[in-house]
Design an enzyme around this catalytic site. Sequence first.
Site, PDB file in Angstrom:
ATOM      1  N   HIS A  73       0.836  -1.197   0.000  1.00  0.00           N
ATOM      2  CA  HIS A  73       0.000   0.000   0.000  1.00  0.00           C
ATOM      3  C   HIS A  73       0.876   1.254   0.000  1.00  0.00           C
ATOM      4  CE1 HIS A  73      -1.706   3.176   2.766  1.00  0.00           C
ATOM      5  NE2 HIS A  73      -2.584   3.211   1.780  1.00  0.00           N
ATOM      6  N   SER A  74       0.538   2.214  -0.845  1.00  0.00           N
ATOM      7  CA  SER A  74       1.188   3.528  -0.860  1.00  0.00           C
ATOM      8  C   SER A  74       2.710   3.383  -1.009  1.00  0.00           C
ATOM      9  CB  SER A  74       0.790   4.297   0.408  1.00  0.00           C
ATOM     10  OG  SER A  74       1.123   5.652   0.317  1.00  0.00           O
TER      11      SER A  74
END
Length: 232
Positions: A73-74
């Site tokens: 994520h991210s």
Amino acid sequence: MANFVLVAGAWLGAWAWDDVVPELRAAGHGVRPLTLSGLAEKSGAPAGQQTHVRDVVGEIERHDLRDVVLVGHSYAGIPVGQAAERIGGRLRRVVFVDSNIPAHGESFVSAWPDGRAMIEASMAASGGFWTPPAEADFAGQGLSDGQIGRLVGGATPHPGATLTEPAVLGRGVGELPATYVKCLLDGAEPGPDVAELLRGEHWRLVELDTGHWPMFSRPSELARVLLDAVGT
């Protein structure tokens, strides 16, 4: 059965996946949420980008995991993308959740031409760490006040060297079997690097009508996307 290794983005640890893990386990899969060096319960420790790559690879090798679905994520998309290349035949799929994508020789801040100065100023003022966002920074991302409170309360400063060191790749991530999850409240279209990868035969796009932290705002929907990525 797949083995999901879940890696959250900047400032977060394994705890960020607490609302996603039960649904994956209920479907019969192995699940290992991972805290990267220098964050959450490992906070304060110095770490570079390659430290984080080794964290991910080490978790997989230490537990001899196969049929691995790596979820980044991210920021975590950068070390996860590199780790996916390094684990070879253990990999089943990579899922990038509204994430950055590694490019050989480029760093996290390379993709932030307008934000690089802000990140570097934060690092200079906080001993080499990137300071977590304030509550106001989470506005407009589909989060309740309680969810924002969890994020702010659990976030820890992010080791700055992980953001400035370059990625190391032997081949392009376009050859990896990958799903890219675009969270629409954080921008209607993927960035140009991701758009180019999605034109290849190995990548597919999934859209979620939520913000940049779907493990908080839409955990069940995100779990369903992860299960769909392995056909369950």
